[in-house]
Design a protein around this motif. Sequence first.
Motif, PDB file in Angstrom:
ATOM      1  N   LEU A 102       0.826  -1.207   0.000  1.00  0.00           N
ATOM      2  CA  LEU A 102       0.000   0.000   0.000  1.00  0.00           C
ATOM      3  C   LEU A 102       0.864   1.262   0.000  1.00  0.00           C
ATOM      4  CD1 LEU A 102      -2.607  -1.229   2.623  1.00  0.00           C
ATOM      5  CD2 LEU A 102      -3.041  -0.890   0.183  1.00  0.00           C
ATOM      6  N   VAL A 103       1.877   1.283   0.845  1.00  0.00           N
ATOM      7  CA  VAL A 103       2.773   2.439   0.937  1.00  0.00           C
ATOM      8  C   VAL A 103       3.580   2.584  -0.350  1.00  0.00           C
ATOM      9  CG1 VAL A 103       4.743   3.442   2.173  1.00  0.00           C
ATOM     10  CG2 VAL A 103       2.869   2.386   3.455  1.00  0.00           C
ATOM     11  N   ASP A 104       4.026   1.478  -0.895  1.00  0.00           N
ATOM     12  CA  ASP A 104       4.845   1.487  -2.102  1.00  0.00           C
ATOM     13  C   ASP A 104       4.146   2.198  -3.266  1.00  0.00           C
ATOM     14  OD1 ASP A 104       7.343   0.724  -3.232  1.00  0.00           O
ATOM     15  OD2 ASP A 104       6.312  -0.853  -4.368  1.00  0.00           O
ATOM     16  N   LEU A 105       2.838   1.996  -3.409  1.00  0.00           N
ATOM     17  CA  LEU A 105       2.080   2.667  -4.481  1.00  0.00           C
ATOM     18  C   LEU A 105       2.163   4.179  -4.366  1.00  0.00           C
ATOM     19  CD1 LEU A 105      -1.181   0.529  -4.696  1.00  0.00           C
ATOM     20  CD2 LEU A 105       0.564   0.779  -6.465  1.00  0.00           C
ATOM     21  N   SER A 106       1.971   4.693  -3.166  1.00  0.00           N
ATOM     22  CA  SER A 106       2.016   6.141  -2.957  1.00  0.00           C
ATOM     23  C   SER A 106       3.426   6.693  -3.130  1.00  0.00           C
ATOM     24  CB  SER A 106       1.484   6.504  -1.571  1.00  0.00           C
ATOM     25  OG  SER A 106       0.096   6.251  -1.501  1.00  0.00           O
ATOM     26  N   VAL A 107       4.419   5.966  -2.636  1.00  0.00           N
ATOM     27  CA  VAL A 107       5.803   6.428  -2.750  1.00  0.00           C
ATOM     28  C   VAL A 107       6.199   6.557  -4.214  1.00  0.00           C
ATOM     29  CG1 VAL A 107       8.219   5.789  -2.329  1.00  0.00           C
ATOM     30  CG2 VAL A 107       6.542   5.623  -0.477  1.00  0.00           C
ATOM     31  N   LYS A 108       5.803   5.600  -5.030  1.00  0.00           N
ATOM     32  CA  LYS A 108       6.160   5.635  -6.455  1.00  0.00           C
ATOM     33  C   LYS A 108       5.625   6.881  -7.145  1.00  0.00           C
ATOM     34  CE  LYS A 108       6.802   0.725  -7.121  1.00  0.00           C
ATOM     35  NZ  LYS A 108       6.269  -0.522  -7.651  1.00  0.00           N
ATOM     36  N   ASP A 109       4.520   7.427  -6.668  1.00  0.00           N
ATOM     37  CA  ASP A 109       3.938   8.623  -7.286  1.00  0.00           C
ATOM     38  C   ASP A 109       4.652   9.914  -6.915  1.00  0.00           C
ATOM     39  OD1 ASP A 109       2.096   7.296  -8.785  1.00  0.00           O
ATOM     40  OD2 ASP A 109       0.377   7.822  -7.556  1.00  0.00           O
ATOM     41  N   VAL A 110       5.456   9.917  -5.851  1.00  0.00           N
ATOM     42  CA  VAL A 110       6.086  11.166  -5.415  1.00  0.00           C
ATOM     43  C   VAL A 110       7.595  11.221  -5.617  1.00  0.00           C
ATOM     44  CG1 VAL A 110       4.297  11.634  -3.701  1.00  0.00           C
ATOM     45  CG2 VAL A 110       6.393  10.505  -2.995  1.00  0.00           C
ATOM     46  N   ILE A 111       8.235  10.127  -6.002  1.00  0.00           N
ATOM     47  CA  ILE A 111       9.699  10.132  -6.025  1.00  0.00           C
ATOM     48  C   ILE A 111      10.318  10.791  -7.248  1.00  0.00           C
ATOM     49  CG2 ILE A 111       9.971   8.193  -4.458  1.00  0.00           C
ATOM     50  CD1 ILE A 111      10.543   6.407  -6.870  1.00  0.00           C
ATOM     51  N   ASN A 112       9.547  11.225  -8.202  1.00  0.00           N
ATOM     52  CA  ASN A 112      10.119  11.977  -9.335  1.00  0.00           C
ATOM     53  C   ASN A 112      10.283  13.425  -8.932  1.00  0.00           C
ATOM     54  OD1 ASN A 112      10.339   9.861 -11.152  1.00  0.00           O
ATOM     55  ND2 ASN A 112       8.200  10.048 -11.761  1.00  0.00           N
ATOM     56  N   PRO A 113      11.284  14.153  -9.218  1.00  0.00           N
ATOM     57  CA  PRO A 113      12.451  13.817 -10.034  1.00  0.00           C
ATOM     58  C   PRO A 113      13.591  13.197  -9.227  1.00  0.00           C
ATOM     59  CG  PRO A 113      12.519  16.126  -9.499  1.00  0.00           C
ATOM     60  CD  PRO A 113      11.268  15.559  -8.860  1.00  0.00           C
ATOM     61  N   VAL A 114      13.444  13.064  -7.916  1.00  0.00           N
ATOM     62  CA  VAL A 114      14.497  12.437  -7.114  1.00  0.00           C
ATOM     63  C   VAL A 114      14.059  11.025  -6.750  1.00  0.00           C
ATOM     64  CG1 VAL A 114      15.364  14.598  -6.162  1.00  0.00           C
ATOM     65  CG2 VAL A 114      13.554  13.386  -4.968  1.00  0.00           C
ATOM     66  N   ASP A 115      14.987  10.247  -6.284  1.00  0.00           N
ATOM     67  CA  ASP A 115      14.687   8.857  -5.958  1.00  0.00           C
ATOM     68  C   ASP A 115      14.550   8.674  -4.449  1.00  0.00           C
ATOM     69  OD1 ASP A 115      14.132   6.267  -6.669  1.00  0.00           O
ATOM     70  OD2 ASP A 115      16.221   5.626  -6.674  1.00  0.00           O
ATOM     71  N   ALA A 116      13.792   9.574  -3.817  1.00  0.00           N
ATOM     72  CA  ALA A 116      13.613   9.511  -2.368  1.00  0.00           C
ATOM     73  C   ALA A 116      12.244  10.082  -2.010  1.00  0.00           C
ATOM     74  CB  ALA A 116      14.708  10.314  -1.665  1.00  0.00           C
ATOM     75  N   ALA A 117      11.787   9.772  -0.828  1.00  0.00           N
ATOM     76  CA  ALA A 117      10.509  10.303  -0.346  1.00  0.00           C
ATOM     77  C   ALA A 117      10.634  10.652   1.131  1.00  0.00           C
ATOM     78  CB  ALA A 117       9.391   9.288  -0.555  1.00  0.00           C
ATOM     79  N   VAL A 118       9.887  11.661   1.546  1.00  0.00           N
ATOM     80  CA  VAL A 118       9.761  12.018   2.950  1.00  0.00           C
ATOM     81  C   VAL A 118       8.445  11.401   3.412  1.00  0.00           C
ATOM     82  CG1 VAL A 118       9.516  13.898   4.610  1.00  0.00           C
ATOM     83  CG2 VAL A 118      11.031  14.166   2.628  1.00  0.00           C
ATOM     84  N   VAL A 119       8.500  10.553   4.426  1.00  0.00           N
ATOM     85  CA  VAL A 119       7.316   9.842   4.902  1.00  0.00           C
ATOM     86  C   VAL A 119       7.109  10.171   6.376  1.00  0.00           C
ATOM     87  CG1 VAL A 119       6.234   7.582   5.238  1.00  0.00           C
ATOM     88  CG2 VAL A 119       7.748   7.957   3.268  1.00  0.00           C
ATOM     89  N   ALA A 120       5.912  10.643   6.702  1.00  0.00           N
ATOM     90  CA  ALA A 120       5.551  10.912   8.093  1.00  0.00           C
ATOM     91  C   ALA A 120       4.348  10.042   8.443  1.00  0.00           C
ATOM     92  CB  ALA A 120       5.208  12.384   8.278  1.00  0.00           C
ATOM     93  N   ASP A 121       4.366   9.443   9.612  1.00  0.00           N
ATOM     94  CA  ASP A 121       3.270   8.585  10.061  1.00  0.00           C
ATOM     95  C   ASP A 121       2.644   9.212  11.299  1.00  0.00           C
ATOM     96  OD1 ASP A 121       3.080   5.210  11.460  1.00  0.00           O
ATOM     97  OD2 ASP A 121       1.526   6.525  10.682  1.00  0.00           O
ATOM     98  N   VAL A 122       1.371   9.549  11.189  1.00  0.00           N
ATOM     99  CA  VAL A 122       0.624  10.092  12.323  1.00  0.00           C
ATOM    100  C   VAL A 122      -0.321   8.987  12.787  1.00  0.00           C
ATOM    101  CG1 VAL A 122      -0.988  11.863  13.085  1.00  0.00           C
ATOM    102  CG2 VAL A 122       0.720  12.401  11.327  1.00  0.00           C
ATOM    103  N   GLU A 123      -0.202   8.585  14.046  1.00  0.00           N
ATOM    104  CA  GLU A 123      -1.057   7.529  14.574  1.00  0.00           C
ATOM    105  C   GLU A 123      -2.187   8.150  15.385  1.00  0.00           C
ATOM    106  OE1 GLU A 123       0.127   4.820  17.970  1.00  0.00           O
ATOM    107  OE2 GLU A 123       0.159   3.389  16.301  1.00  0.00           O
TER     108      GLU A 123
END
Length: 184
Positions: A102-123
């Motif tokens: 599930l997370v992988d799908l969202s990450v793939k949409d934001v990593i352009n133009p760099v190959d990294a993502a900032v991920v924050a988890d709010v519980e």
Amino acid sequence: MASIKSIKLAPDEIKMCAVRLNGKGDTHIEILYTIKEKHAKKIAAKLMCVSELCQIDEMGASAIQEVANIMTGSFFNALSHGTGFRVDLSTPDYKNDELHLLVDLSVKDVINPVDAAVVADVELVGESSGAKLHMIIIQNPDDARKLLANHKSGATSAQEAPAYPVGGENSELDALLGDILGEK
């Protein structure tokens, strides 16, 4: 930084229900709400005015999507108010799968133009039920920097929310973003 696949979950947490939304416009943000299937069934049953659901059908998924839509609308309104950015909200997309997929799908949409993502988890935890809902916020580092740079640093009226340390006032976050982008 950690690999999503390296996160270890209890067996009853592997299969999750999730609603994915994104905001695009002056910045791009992916939002993924995840919750254990047993808690999602209880929420859907309550919203559909039934005592119990054996499985989440199309109506149950729609009820859960609407809750996520309301929460995300509030989040993007606050974001717009705090930054001045215009962000258009997508329609919610319900999924049921393993967390890392599930997370992988969202990450793939934001990593352009760099190959990294900032991920924050709010519980978010239900006070009486103990149900845990995760709001996973995903951005590429450039969009995260844009948000930090455009944060309004002070409230101008009693109706505005107080300012929180961001951008240049939050050196730990700036250092993390700098590492991700490979800057010195």
